[in-house]
Design a protein around this motif. Structure first.
Motif, short mmCIF file in Angstrom:
data_model
loop_
_atom_site.label_atom_id
_atom_site.label_comp_id
_atom_site.label_asym_id
_atom_site.label_seq_id
_atom_site.Cartn_x
_atom_site.Cartn_y
_atom_site.Cartn_z
N ARG A 144 9.13 -4.69 12.37
CA ARG A 144 8.96 -3.25 12.16
C ARG A 144 7.73 -2.92 11.32
NH1 ARG A 144 15.39 -1.70 11.17
NH2 ARG A 144 16.17 -3.31 12.58
N PHE A 145 7.00 -3.95 10.89
CA PHE A 145 5.88 -3.75 9.98
C PHE A 145 4.85 -2.79 10.56
CE2 PHE A 145 1.75 -4.79 8.22
CZ PHE A 145 1.99 -4.82 6.86
N ASP A 146 4.40 -3.07 11.79
CA ASP A 146 3.36 -2.23 12.39
C ASP A 146 3.81 -0.79 12.55
OD1 ASP A 146 1.66 -4.38 12.53
OD2 ASP A 146 2.09 -4.84 14.63
N ASP A 147 5.09 -0.59 12.90
CA ASP A 147 5.60 0.76 13.06
C ASP A 147 5.62 1.50 11.72
OD1 ASP A 147 7.15 2.89 14.58
OD2 ASP A 147 8.61 2.37 13.03
N ILE A 148 5.97 0.79 10.65
CA ILE A 148 5.99 1.41 9.32
C ILE A 148 4.59 1.85 8.92
CG2 ILE A 148 6.38 0.96 6.87
CD1 ILE A 148 8.69 -0.89 7.72
N VAL A 149 3.61 0.97 9.13
CA VAL A 149 2.24 1.30 8.76
C VAL A 149 1.72 2.46 9.60
CG1 VAL A 149 -0.12 0.43 8.62
CG2 VAL A 149 1.78 -1.05 7.97
N GLU A 150 1.98 2.39 10.91
CA GLU A 150 1.50 3.46 11.80
C GLU A 150 2.15 4.80 11.44
OE1 GLU A 150 1.28 4.60 16.57
OE2 GLU A 150 2.18 2.71 15.92
N PHE A 151 3.45 4.77 11.17
CA PHE A 151 4.15 6.01 10.86
C PHE A 151 3.62 6.62 9.55
CE2 PHE A 151 7.54 8.64 9.19
CZ PHE A 151 7.99 9.30 10.32
N SER A 152 3.35 5.78 8.57
CA SER A 152 2.88 6.28 7.28
C SER A 152 1.44 6.78 7.34
CB SER A 152 3.00 5.19 6.21
OG SER A 152 2.10 4.12 6.48
N GLY A 153 0.66 6.24 8.29
CA GLY A 153 -0.71 6.69 8.45
C GLY A 153 -1.66 6.21 7.37
N ILE A 154 -1.31 5.12 6.67
CA ILE A 154 -2.18 4.65 5.58
C ILE A 154 -3.20 3.62 6.05
CG2 ILE A 154 -0.41 5.11 3.86
CD1 ILE A 154 0.12 2.11 3.72
N GLY A 155 -3.07 3.12 7.28
CA GLY A 155 -4.07 2.22 7.85
C GLY A 155 -4.25 0.95 7.03
N ASP A 156 -5.53 0.55 6.86
CA ASP A 156 -5.84 -0.70 6.16
C ASP A 156 -5.54 -0.63 4.67
OD1 ASP A 156 -6.67 -1.84 8.50
OD2 ASP A 156 -8.80 -1.41 8.20
N ALA A 157 -5.25 0.56 4.16
CA ALA A 157 -4.88 0.68 2.74
C ALA A 157 -3.59 -0.05 2.44
CB ALA A 157 -4.76 2.15 2.35
N VAL A 158 -2.86 -0.44 3.48
CA VAL A 158 -1.62 -1.18 3.27
C VAL A 158 -1.86 -2.47 2.51
CG1 VAL A 158 -1.67 -2.50 5.43
CG2 VAL A 158 0.53 -1.89 4.40
N TYR A 159 -3.10 -2.98 2.55
CA TYR A 159 -3.41 -4.25 1.88
C TYR A 159 -3.95 -4.03 0.45
CZ TYR A 159 -2.92 -5.82 6.65
OH TYR A 159 -2.43 -6.06 7.92
N LEU A 160 -4.00 -2.77 0.02
CA LEU A 160 -4.42 -2.45 -1.34
C LEU A 160 -3.20 -2.19 -2.23
CD1 LEU A 160 -7.34 0.03 -0.56
CD2 LEU A 160 -7.51 -2.42 -1.08
N PRO A 161 -3.37 -2.30 -3.56
CA PRO A 161 -2.24 -2.00 -4.44
C PRO A 161 -1.78 -0.55 -4.28
CG PRO A 161 -3.96 -3.16 -5.62
CD PRO A 161 -4.55 -2.81 -4.29
N MET A 162 -0.48 -0.32 -4.35
CA MET A 162 0.03 1.04 -4.21
C MET A 162 -0.46 1.96 -5.32
SD MET A 162 3.94 1.07 -2.75
CE MET A 162 3.96 2.85 -2.92
N GLY A 163 -0.83 1.39 -6.44
CA GLY A 163 -1.35 2.20 -7.52
C GLY A 163 -2.65 2.90 -7.18
N THR A 164 -3.35 2.43 -6.15
CA THR A 164 -4.60 3.06 -5.73
C THR A 164 -4.37 4.18 -4.72
OG1 THR A 164 -4.97 1.52 -3.87
CG2 THR A 164 -5.77 0.85 -6.05
N TYR A 165 -3.13 4.39 -4.28
CA TYR A 165 -2.85 5.40 -3.25
C TYR A 165 -2.82 6.79 -3.87
CZ TYR A 165 -1.11 1.56 -0.27
OH TYR A 165 -0.99 0.42 0.46
#
Length: 606
Positions: A144-165
């Motif tokens: 479900r990983f790809d679906d979660i990333v696509e749904f959230s719309g954060i793209g490659d930011a998924v590989y950055l710390p959440m504190g930078t969001y």
């Protein structure tokens, strides 16, 4: 306290005389500002051994009682400080009750994973942490990983710390993770206020999917339109007390009457007019369906089907029948009849109303309200089991072509919905069967009909050997598989023998309510139905449409469901070749088969 009348309504949350009281520091009396004489007084109090600061109690929730059931979507409304969020947190187990009792079935999820996500870790790592907190296995999270990333719309930011969001990115990711597991009880506190209109619409669609899986959703929101679109029941809180509990259409007007008057603005986003492309829309999916019905049926009608927006497998079985008979689908919530449904029933004057499904789908008191509106008989067909309901529809409304019967699985994905169009176009029945153990009543209905072939959704790997054996035995002939092609192409190629020209009906592929309404309308008018994405007309579908040389289009769905760009792209298709740019889109395999049937030997075509 509103109570359902059905016998099979399983409770998920029981709240009995709940009180939540906070103890906060301070006496509640204004004192001198810091640094202006407080220190000497503090020293004197400490010297006498007295506490320097007292406590006071705030009753955040007072004597609240209600029962929530599987399949309900419950809005919690009230002004700031009324106790809405406190009630939600108490149900989630984050705040202990001061008195009273709470009982929750399963694991409640208050945007599910906020407590375990860590800002110092990447979005990727947090997806796995949050998924595990929701009870998903590592393999399930990976799937479900790809679906979660696509749904959230954060793209490659998924590989950055959440504190930078940004706050919006973090909230969207939390929502995507929280809804990946379809929890038994999902609680959302203003989550839909995050993101643009498209994300809010997708969030509403995800909540609808959770409801279809018999979950319970609580939504705290200050947006009355969100409450109306998503919730069939509302709890109105004020000063910690439950003021009113009932159907959305009854509670919201009472609540709004207490609010300051505002100039009413249209909730439907404005869009440019496009020559030759009419939109049948509204501010929500019920209004969009009602608009399509208004444009397509003249009163009086012979009959109509009252179908529930909850677990739409029942409506999916009824839609091909409605298309065959020329009857409209009138949509309702299980526990309340929307205003759009009341208006349709009043205008259409149906000679007969068939309520599809059991009490969990449409409650008895909701059906009674229908009987107060129409003069003709109101009857119920089927049960809460979609297999039994589809079997009952087969018996009550025999298909024109009984040589083949289409059989789909219960989930309402794009594949199953598109097969309904095939069944309607060929005047065939559509059944809903459990792929592991088909219901005996369904098997008996198949034996009575004696089709030449059962055309099954998916491939052999999707059905248990036992299921295939009993289905083949019931048909007495053979079992085959739906042709392997994308859902949109499958629908587009239904119309090869119909004359070109005229108007085409267009509906979004991921919006089941609008799509099934469009299917019924297509059967009534004889106009071909085509499916598109919510944000574009795929190139392969544009080619199919151009080949038909249409004169005009009717686009079913509001701007929040199918974008203005789609309407503009359809307008371009009305121009002669070369006079306008082709709509953008991927190839058929990439665009159309994302939710297509799984590979299996296509031994029988539709």
């Amino acid at each position: 306290m509103a109570e359902p009348t059905g016998q099979d309504r399983t409770p998920t949350v029981v709240v009995s005389h709940l009180d939540v009281t906070y103890r906060v520091l301070g006496s509640g009396r204004r004192g001198p500002a810091a640094g202006q004489g407080e220190s000497p007084r503090l020293r004197r109090m400490l010297a006498r051994g007295r506490p320097s600061i007292g406590y006071r109690e705030i009753a955040a929730v007072q004597d609240v009682s209600f029962v929530a059931h599987h399949g309900e979507s419950i809005g919690i409304i009230g002004r700031n400080g009324s106790g809405k969020s406190t009630l939600l947190r108490a149900v989630a187990g984050l705040i202990p009750p001061t008195s009273g009792r709470l009982w929750v079935a399963g694991e409640p999820s208050l945007l599910g994973v906020n407590a375990v996500l860590m800002n110092k870790l990447s979005g990727e790592r947090n997806i796995y942490i949050g998924g595990e907190a929701l009870g998903l296995s590592t393999q399930q999270i990976r799937e479900r990983f790809d679906d979660i990333v696509e749904f959230s719309g954060i793209g490659d930011a998924v590989y950055l710390p959440m504190g930078t969001y940004s706050s919006g990115m973090g909230a969207r990711l939390r929502f995507a993770i929280s809804t990946a597991a379809a929890p038994d009880v999902l609680m959302i506190d203003e989550a839909l206020a995050t993101g643009d209109a498209e994300f809010r619409q997708r969030s509403a669609e995800r909540i609808a999917q959770i409801r279809e899986q018999a979950g319970t959703v609580f939504l705290v929101s200050h947006s009355n339109s969100n409450i109306r679109q998503i919730c069939d029941r509302v709890l109105w809180m004020d000063r910690g007390r439950l003021i009113m509990d009932g159907p959305t259409e009854e509670v919201m007007p009472e609540y709004e009457a207490t609010q300051p008057r505002r100039t009413k603005a249209s909730t439907e986003p404005a869009e440019p007019e496009v020559a030759g492309v009419e939109r049948w829309g509204g501010s929500n999916r019920f209004e969009a369906a009602a608009s399509a019905t208004l444009h397509s049926y003249q009163a009086p009608v012979e009959g109509c089907f009252l179908v529930s927006s909850h677990r739409m497998a029942h409506a999916r079985a009824a839609a091909p029948v409605a298309a065959r008979l020329g009857w409209p689908l009138v949509w309702t919530r299980p526990s309340a009849l929307p205003g759009s449904a009341r208006e349709q029933l009043t205008r259409l004057q149906p000679g007969r109303v068939v309520v599809v499904g059991g009490e969990e789908m449409v409650r008895g008191d909701t059906a009674e309200k229908v009987a107060e509106i129409v003069d003709g008989p109101v009857e119920r067909i089927g049960s809460d089991d979609p297999a039994q309901t589809s079997a009952a529809l087969l018996r009550a409304f025999p298909p024109g072509d009984d040589d083949r019967i289409h059989v789909t699985m219960p989930p309402n994905d794009t594949t199953a919905l598109s097969i309904g169009v095939v069944a309607a176009q060929h005047h065939r029945a559509l059944l809903v069967a459990d792929p592991d153990q088909p219901h005996p009543d369904l098997l008996e209905a198949v034996r009575e009909t004696a089709p030449v072939t059962l055309v099954l959704e998916g491939g052999p790997e999707d059905w248990s050997p036992r299921a295939l054996e009993v289905l083949a035995d019931a048909s007495g002939r053979s079992v085959s598989w739906q042709a392997h092609e994308g859902a949109m192409l499958r629908v587009a190629r239904c119309w090869g023998e119909t004359p070109p020209g005229g108007r085409l009906i267009v509906a979004p592929i991921n919006a089941g309510l609008e799509q099934l309404t469009a299917l019924a309308v297509s059967g009534r008018t004889g106009e071909p139905l085509y499916l598109v994405r919510t944000d574009q007309v795929p190139a392969v579908i544009a080619t199919e449409i151009r080949a038909r040389r249409p004169d005009s289009f009717a686009l079913v769905g509001g701007v929040g469901t199918v974008r203005a760009e789609v309407r503009a792209q359809l307008g371009q298709l009305l121009l002669p070749e070369g006079d306008g740019a082709q709509p953008r889109g991927e190839e058929a395999s990439a665009t159309d088969s994302s939710a297509a049937t799984k590979a299996g030997p296509p031994t029988a075509q539709s």
